[in-house]
Design an enzyme around this catalytic site. Structure first.
Site, PDB file in Angstrom:
ATOM      1  N   GLU A   1       0.804  -1.227   0.000  1.00  0.00           N
ATOM      2  CA  GLU A   1       0.000   0.000   0.000  1.00  0.00           C
ATOM      3  C   GLU A   1       0.834   1.274   0.000  1.00  0.00           C
ATOM      4  OE1 GLU A   1      -0.635  -2.614   1.916  1.00  0.00           O
ATOM      5  OE2 GLU A   1      -2.693  -3.194   1.425  1.00  0.00           O
TER       6      GLU A   1
ATOM      7  N   HIS B   1     -10.454  -4.375  10.357  1.00  0.00           N
ATOM      8  CA  HIS B   1     -11.166  -4.412   9.074  1.00  0.00           C
ATOM      9  C   HIS B   1     -12.542  -3.745   9.156  1.00  0.00           C
ATOM     10  CE1 HIS B   1      -8.156  -7.458   8.122  1.00  0.00           C
ATOM     11  NE2 HIS B   1      -8.569  -7.477   6.878  1.00  0.00           N
TER      12      HIS B   1
END
Ligand SMILES: Cc1ncc(C[n+]2csc(CCOP(=O)(O)OP(=O)(O)O)c2C)c(N)n1
Lengths: 324, 324
Positions: free
Chosen positions: A60, A129
């Site tokens: 990322e 998450h």
């Protein structure tokens, strides 16, 4: 007009923009062959090839930094970060790179970059998450942050984001992908920075974005039983914020509840209520109420997570307390 | 020397692999019944890595693991019931239902802990190794991580510091061929990720990750070395993810012939055959197998009838304000 799922509307926006402009390309983890964990880029690798739709390593930080410079040098990258929880890995590229270059280099570069991600709780996905980090993202000057709540807005705003010359963080919600709604045919563009009135009302204004628009709308329905007429405003864009629409609504109702799935402390709801004070203090008949997440990690167990998330009942209670 | 497990040690590894297998199968069945929540990442077929790698550790040694950590949890000595109860969000879970299956910790057992930010468990173990070095303890930290995680920047940063400072840690790379749905060859420029160890002055070994004895020997040698103060090592365990990425993965991207070939080399079969060859009687294995199944069945029954936790806002996270 076609009935579409939110994920399909996003897919249509990506397809149409890629057809119209060869400089648009997509990259991210699992977005290619698999079509994305939430199936937003389904079929696009087959249609546009592996150069324009790329599966990436789990990287990322580098991917976001690369998206910034790719955008500066002729392409319009659309980068998918699978979960908003992983955006902190990409923050350097947003805070120290994407957001400053246009200004610091006196307009010599534009950064037409879209970073798509999804957040939010309610799926039992646990503390790493489930977050909504819109407050953290909207804090950064030099990037736009938008969070559509309906399939039509998802399509129209993604198209607008891709055509925008500035970095746009495009926030989706995991519980919205399967929601259906009417999407106008053709090249619809929903300009960034404009709120939408979801439901008109006269007694109180409920301001929300993303999935919280669904909860606010349910709250407005519940409030009918209390004899309260609530107006629901979907902010759609968190930055720039449509302060005109907010003031117009408060001028009508004189009461406000701001709803945000992020944390309370230093959060988006705090910014919103301060903005309301800045622009419409004289119109307020009561302090602005906030409905947010409590300031703690998002637990996994169903009763714990459910108790923590903002919902229609909490919004209704906040509205009634403000109206007292 | 821990380099070859005794027959009794191998039997215990076999028993723990059986426990993990029955756990995974139970989770698969309960998922089909709609009784699991959130994504569950099974490690069937990969038990040898997590169980045999942790079998060489002392109780005070630390492990970090990934989102696919069941074999590590059980391998490092956690009991079945708190693990299963945690997966089902119960108050009796190892983390009282807060963590969910991806983030389980048991500090007393040295499991701290599962991590669902890919790559993050690697510097986590490096930090534990650093603290042991600072305190002059004889402990070792071990991280189990995937081939996907091996691509993250933070993996390289952590490996560099581990090599530079001769940290007492072992990198156990569970190379199962996939990072989510994307095959390893789409993520890495080299097929054998252990070649990277040379860049960090670390010894590395590639082993058959489905052979528990091979994993034990290689990890054991690296652990002993690290314990002597000679610095970190890397063991690349070649295995295969025979199930989907998680219980919500629709699959379809794995070659059936690959799955069949790896199933034929199931770590349970390999260990069973080796134990028989070592002279362990068939009846002893059968008794152990029955007992393992009974233990897991009893743990499921108990955990599933355990109560759910009650929600309270976390005062520690929010020290200055009233409950929301
Ligand atoms: C920083 C980050 N990016 C992306 C993800 C989503 N994700 C979860 S697991 C995974 C693949 C991990 O692959 P690997 O490390 O090989 O472990 P495996 O699942 O094969 O056991 C991805 C991309 C994540 N959890 N964290």
């Amino acid at each position: 007009m076609a009935l579409m799922r939110y994920a399909e509307a996003l897919n249509a926006a990506l397809r149409e923009e890629m057809q119209a402009d060869p400089s648009v390309f997509l990259f991210g983890e699992d977005i290619g062959r698999y079509g994305g964990v939430f199936k937003v880029s389904k079929g696009l690798m087959d249609e546009f090839g592996e150069t324009r739709v790329r599966d990436t390593p789990i990287s990322e930080q580098a991917l976001t930094a690369m998206a910034v410079t790719a955008a500066m040098t002729g392409t319009r990258p659309v980068l998918e970060i699978m979960y908003a929880d992983f955006v902190p890995l990409a923050l350097d590229a947003l805070v120290n790179q994407a957001s400053i270059y246009n200004y610091i280099w006196n307009g010599q570069v534009e950064i037409p970059l879209v970073l798509r991600t999804q957040g939010g709780g309610g799926a039992g996905a646990g503390a790493q998450h489930s977050k909504s980090l819109d407050s953290m993202l909207a804090h950064i000057p030099g990037i736009k942050v938008v969070a559509p709540a309906t399939p039509a807005d998802a399509k129209g705003m993604l198209k607008a984001a891709i055509r925008d010359s500035q970095p746009v963080v495009f926030l989706e919600h995991k519980l919205l992908y399967n929601m259906r709604g009417d999407v106008p045919d053709g090249d619809i563009i929903v300009p960034l920075g404009k709120a939408a009135t979801v439901r008109e009302g006269t007694d109180i204004s409920l301001f929300a974005s993303s999935r919280m628009v669904v909860e606010a709308t349910r709250a407005a329905e519940l409030l009918v039983e209390d004899g309260v007429s609530a107006e629901v405003i979907d902010l759609r864009s968190l930055r720039p914020l449509d302060i005109g629409a907010i003031v117009a609504s408060i001028t009508k109702t004189h009461h406000a509840v701001v709803v945000n799935e992020g944390w309370r402390f230093c959060g988006y709801a705090a910014e919103l209520s301060a903005s309301i004070m800045d622009h419409a203090f004289d119109e307020l008949d009561a302090p602005v109420a906030r409905v947010t997440l409590p300031d703690m990690p998002i637990p996994y167990s169903e009763p714990l997570e459910t108790a923590m998330l903002p919902n229609a009942a909490k919004i209704r209670a906040a509205a009634l307390a403000t109206l007292k | 020397m821990k380099n070859t497990p005794s027959v009794d040690e191998h039997l215990e590894i076999y028993r723990r692999m059986l426990l993990v297998r029955h756990l995974e199968e139970g989770l698969g069945a309960l998922h089909k019944e709609g009784r699991t929540r959130g994504p569950i990442h099974r490690c069937d077929g990969q038990e040898a890595v997590g169980v045999a790698a942790t079998a060489v550790l002392e109780p005070d040694d630390k492990v970090t693991t990934t989102h696919r950590g069941h074999a590590v949890y059980i391998g490092k000595g956690m009991a079945m019931r708190p693990v299963i109860a945690e997966i089902f969000g119960r108050a009796t879970g190892a983390c009282a239902g807060r963590a969910g299956h991806m983030l389980i910790a048991d500090a007393d057992k040295g499991v701290i802990g599962g991590n669902a930010i890919v790559g993050a468990s690697i510097p986590a173990a490096a930090g534990m190794a650093l603290s042991m070095q600072v305190l002059g303890r004889k402990g070792v930290a071990l991280c189990v991580f995937g081939d996907g995680a091996a691509q993250t920047g933070i993996c390289h940063e952590a490996m560099n510091m581990a090599g530079l400072w001769k940290l007492p840690m072992v990198f156990v790379l569970e190379h199962n061929g996939f990072g989510l749905t994307v095959p390893s060859e789409v993520q890495s420029a080299v097929p054998d990720l252990s070649v990277r160890a040379a860049g960090y002055a670390m010894p590395a070994e590639i082993v058959d990750g489905n052979d528990a004895v091979a994993v034990y020997r290689a990890v054991g040698a690296m652990v002993e070395r690290a314990r002597r103060g000679e610095g970190p090592g890397l063991v690349e365990c070649k295995t295969y993810r025979v199930e989907g990425f998680s219980t919500s993965d629709m699959g379809g991207y794995q070659k059936p012939e690959d799955i069949a070939a790896w199933k034929a080399r199931d770590p349970l079969r390999i260990s069973r055959a080796a134990l028989l060859a070592d002279g362990v009687p068939e009846e002893r294995l059968a008794a152990l197998e029955t007992a393992a199944r009974e233990e897991v069945d009893a743990a499921f029954t108990a955990a599933l009838s355990d109560p759910f936790p009650a929600f309270t806002p976390d005062a520690a996270c929010n020290p200055y304000s009233e409950a929301h």
